[in-house]
Design a protein around this motif. Structure first.
Motif, PDB file in Angstrom:
ATOM      1  N   THR A 275       5.202 -21.398 -18.600  1.00 20.84           N
ATOM      2  CA  THR A 275       4.062 -20.827 -19.343  1.00 20.84           C
ATOM      3  C   THR A 275       4.458 -19.520 -20.031  1.00 20.84           C
ATOM      4  O   THR A 275       4.167 -19.312 -21.216  1.00 20.84           O
TER       5      THR A 275
ATOM      6  N   VAL B  34       8.182 -16.498 -33.050  1.00 18.13           N
ATOM      7  CA  VAL B  34       7.875 -17.247 -34.277  1.00 18.13           C
ATOM      8  C   VAL B  34       6.879 -16.472 -35.130  1.00 18.13           C
ATOM      9  O   VAL B  34       6.972 -16.426 -36.345  1.00 18.13           O
ATOM     10  N   ASP B  35       5.919 -15.817 -34.470  1.00 18.20           N
ATOM     11  CA  ASP B  35       4.895 -15.045 -35.178  1.00 18.20           C
ATOM     12  C   ASP B  35       5.489 -13.709 -35.616  1.00 18.20           C
ATOM     13  O   ASP B  35       5.182 -12.660 -35.098  1.00 18.20           O
ATOM     14  N   ARG B  36       6.387 -13.759 -36.634  1.00 22.61           N
ATOM     15  CA  ARG B  36       7.154 -12.572 -36.998  1.00 22.61           C
ATOM     16  C   ARG B  36       6.487 -11.789 -38.120  1.00 22.61           C
ATOM     17  O   ARG B  36       5.664 -12.282 -38.853  1.00 22.61           O
TER      18      ARG B  36
ATOM     19  N   LEU C 130       8.436 -17.414 -26.663  1.00 20.45           N
ATOM     20  CA  LEU C 130       8.985 -18.060 -27.866  1.00 20.45           C
ATOM     21  C   LEU C 130       7.974 -18.066 -29.005  1.00 20.45           C
ATOM     22  O   LEU C 130       8.342 -17.926 -30.169  1.00 20.45           O
ATOM     23  N   GLU C 131       6.676 -18.206 -28.677  1.00 20.49           N
ATOM     24  CA  GLU C 131       5.627 -18.112 -29.703  1.00 20.49           C
ATOM     25  C   GLU C 131       5.633 -16.745 -30.371  1.00 20.49           C
ATOM     26  O   GLU C 131       5.457 -16.630 -31.585  1.00 20.49           O
ATOM     27  N   SER C 132       5.812 -15.699 -29.571  1.00 15.89           N
ATOM     28  CA  SER C 132       5.773 -14.335 -30.118  1.00 15.89           C
ATOM     29  C   SER C 132       6.939 -14.096 -31.074  1.00 15.89           C
ATOM     30  O   SER C 132       6.860 -13.275 -31.975  1.00 15.89           O
TER      31      SER C 132
ATOM     32  N   SER D  53       6.928 -20.095 -22.939  1.00 15.18           N
ATOM     33  CA  SER D  53       6.314 -20.642 -24.162  1.00 15.18           C
ATOM     34  C   SER D  53       5.634 -19.527 -24.962  1.00 15.18           C
ATOM     35  O   SER D  53       5.681 -19.490 -26.199  1.00 15.18           O
ATOM     36  N   VAL D  54       5.022 -18.570 -24.254  1.00 15.29           N
ATOM     37  CA  VAL D  54       4.385 -17.419 -24.934  1.00 15.29           C
ATOM     38  C   VAL D  54       5.452 -16.521 -25.561  1.00 15.29           C
ATOM     39  O   VAL D  54       5.294 -16.037 -26.691  1.00 15.29           O
TER      40      VAL D  54
ATOM     41  N   GLU E 100       4.958  -6.592 -29.012  1.00 18.28           N
ATOM     42  CA  GLU E 100       4.205  -7.844 -29.109  1.00 18.28           C
ATOM     43  C   GLU E 100       3.473  -8.051 -27.795  1.00 18.28           C
ATOM     44  O   GLU E 100       4.089  -8.010 -26.721  1.00 18.28           O
TER      45      GLU E 100
ATOM     46  N   ARG F  58       0.502 -10.417 -25.569  1.00 22.71           N
ATOM     47  CA  ARG F  58      -0.280 -11.648 -25.448  1.00 22.71           C
ATOM     48  C   ARG F  58      -0.935 -11.686 -24.068  1.00 22.71           C
ATOM     49  O   ARG F  58      -0.313 -11.323 -23.074  1.00 22.71           O
TER      50      ARG F  58
END
Length: 337
Positions: A213, A223-225, A219-221, A216-217, A158, A160
């Motif tokens: 910062t 969720v985007d499973r 944890l976002e990664s 947060s990225v 993953e 970002r």
């Protein structure tokens, strides 16, 4: 219970019908198979099998064809699936071993299964919920931008690009990277939020905005499973197949990710090979099809499932052997990567 002699007759009917796509008569069975009994005895056995719902007569003048119940008994009483030849095994191994990442593994696997079985191949991406963190990388791109990279034990990557709140030097980035890897190495992805909850508090005050910062990225990664992501190949193989329901219904079902997820089935047993035949499928559009599926994973942990879908008139020993072999090879690649 069906006795051994009637089971031998049923096996012969299934084998002949799968290879010829023609209803099978008692004389043909006596000629083609060494059943050790007369055509009259075979006729009597076929009458009993028909009465019990294992075979049916499609037309008045025709022989018999297996029913879903007949295929189910045939599969349940298989003594062994057909092993792949040494040439096939070497070809699979070299083809899959050339994969560069998990996306490549999945795409190569689905194409390979479709070619081996001449059916529609379906492969589920490894679920991140079953994965663990292998490494976190933070790569500075400029004074206020960096690349965040999360690598899992399944080879999933993953990435970002992160815009930073302030100018950050490489030493501070390296310190945060080291803390993240110390905290998360080998951690299950579902446990990551708890593991990093207090991480900002362990940093100097000036580094906390940077940590917040990055977290947060991170944890976002999570969720985007890709848990629901499924790919398939070999739809063209359905063109020559015979279905009791329309081809359009089958193709529409293949477009539904949720339907495919459920068809592949749920089982935690990595070695389990599951076969759903005809009316055992809960979706009306797929009741003329069979699905053969197996799990694959890393070590003894199942990460996802793969399989093939085709008409109920399927060469089950060959298909089951191919699905099981490919699942094992994919598991070996993931374990070694």
């Amino acid at each position: 219970m069906v006795d051994d002699r009637k089971l031998a007759v049923l096996r012969a009917i299934v084998e002949d019908y799968v290879s010829t796509n023609e209803p099978v008569g008692s004389k043909a069975l006596a000629d083609r198979h060494s059943l050790g009994v007369s055509p009259a005895t075979i006729r009597n056995d076929m009458a009993v099998l028909e009465e019990q719902g294992y075979i049916a007569q499609p037309h008045t003048s025709a022989g018999r064809v297996p029913t879903d119940k007949g295929y189910r008994l045939f599969v349940d009483r298989l003594s062994q699936v057909k092993p792949l030849s040494s040439a096939e095994r070497k070809a699979i191994e070299s083809f899959l071993a050339g994969a560069v990442d998990i996306d490549d593994v999945v795409m190569r696997t689905v194409r390979l299964l479709a070619q081996l079985t001449r059916q529609v191949a379906v492969v589920q991406y490894p679920t991140l919920t079953n994965s663990t963190v292998r490494h976190v990388e933070l790569v500075p791109l400029s004074e206020r931008r960096l690349m965040f990279v999360l690598i899992t034990n399944t080879g999933r990557v993953e990435q970002r690009v992160v815009e930073l709140p302030d100018v950050v030097d490489e030493q501070r980035v390296a310190h945060l990277r080291a803390m993240l890897n110390t905290s998360l190495d080998g951690c299950g992805l579902t446990s990551v939020p708890d593991k990093v909850a207090d991480l900002p508090e362990r940093l100097p005050a000036e580094d906390r905005p940077l940590a917040a910062t990055i977290l947060s990225v991170l944890l976002e990664s999570l969720v985007d499973r890709h848990d629901e992501k499924i790919v398939f190949a070999g739809a063209a193989n359905l063109a020559g197949a015979d279905f009791t329901v329309g081809l359009r219904d089958v193709l529409e079902a293949l477009e539904e990710q949720v339907v495919l997820m459920r068809l592949l089935g749920e089982t935690s047993d990595l070695s389990a090979l599951t076969v759903r035949i005809g009316s055992e499928n809960p979706y009306t559009g797929l009741q003329g099809t069979s699905i053969v599926a197996a799990g694959y994973g890393s070590g003894d942990k199942q990460l996802a499932r793969l399989g093939v879908l085709g008409p109920t008139r399927m060469d089950y020993p060959v298909t089951m052997g191919a699905v099981r072999a490919v699942a094992r090879y994919v598991s070996q690649i993931l374990a070694a990567s």
